[in-house]
Write an enzyme that holds these catalytic residues in place. Structure first.
Site, PDB file in Angstrom:
ATOM      1  N   ASN A  10       0.802  -1.223   0.000  1.00 49.15           N
ATOM      2  CA  ASN A  10       0.000   0.000   0.000  1.00 49.15           C
ATOM      3  C   ASN A  10       0.842   1.284   0.000  1.00 49.15           C
ATOM      4  O   ASN A  10       0.308   2.379   0.068  1.00 49.15           O
ATOM      5  CB  ASN A  10      -0.991  -0.002   1.171  1.00 49.15           C
ATOM      6  N   CYS A  11       2.160   1.147  -0.113  1.00 46.07           N
ATOM      7  CA  CYS A  11       3.069   2.300  -0.143  1.00 46.07           C
ATOM      8  C   CYS A  11       3.015   2.957  -1.528  1.00 46.07           C
ATOM      9  O   CYS A  11       3.108   2.285  -2.546  1.00 46.07           O
ATOM     10  CB  CYS A  11       4.483   1.809   0.162  1.00 46.07           C
ATOM     11  N   ASP A  12       2.876   4.275  -1.566  1.00 45.43           N
ATOM     12  CA  ASP A  12       2.791   5.007  -2.843  1.00 45.43           C
ATOM     13  C   ASP A  12       4.033   4.840  -3.699  1.00 45.43           C
ATOM     14  O   ASP A  12       3.940   4.701  -4.918  1.00 45.43           O
ATOM     15  CB  ASP A  12       2.547   6.499  -2.593  1.00 45.43           C
ATOM     16  N   LYS A  15       3.986   1.517  -5.330  1.00 50.09           N
ATOM     17  CA  LYS A  15       3.031   1.515  -6.445  1.00 50.09           C
ATOM     18  C   LYS A  15       3.653   2.150  -7.691  1.00 50.09           C
ATOM     19  O   LYS A  15       3.498   1.638  -8.802  1.00 50.09           O
ATOM     20  CB  LYS A  15       1.748   2.259  -6.058  1.00 50.09           C
TER      21      LYS A  15
END
Length: 115
Positions: A10-12, A15
């Site tokens: 879920n880390c930007d 991603k």
């Protein structure tokens, strides 16, 4: 070429890195610290290759929640135990490409790695 990306999904930044690799059709395995875990050997390998100061993410909430005493006494030994206990404090992503570690994500950096 063997490629493993280490991090949390879920880390930007993770991603963005995944999106870049997918766009370039570069296959990789993703190692999720939360699902697949992390151990002393892995954290040691990160710190040996990249330096513990680079592996420790000082911008994250988890780091900011440490006491001043904890921050003041950080060193190679204390940081490894802390990173195993709190993998969210490991700077992301860490990319292993043919036994060479790389940290963080910038498009230019990845372009150079895979040139």
């Amino acid at each position: 070429m063997t490629i493993t990306m280490y991090g949390i999904p879920n880390c930007d930044t993770i991603k963005k890195a995944k999106k870049w690799l997918d766009a370039e059709n570069i296959g990789y395995e993703f190692h999720d610290y939360r699902k697949q875990g992390i151990d002393e050997n892995l954290v040691n390998a990160f710190c040996q290759a990249l330096g513990w100061e680079n592996v420790l993410n000082k911008r994250g909430t988890t780091y900011r929640q440490l006491s001043q005493e904890q921050k003041d006494t950080l060193n190679q030994e204390t940081v490894i135990a802390l990173l195993i206990e709190q993998p969210a404090m490991i700077k992301r992503p860490i990319l292993l490409v043919d036994n060479q570690y790389h940290i963080g994500f910038k498009a230019d950096q990845y372009a150079a790695i895979f040139a």
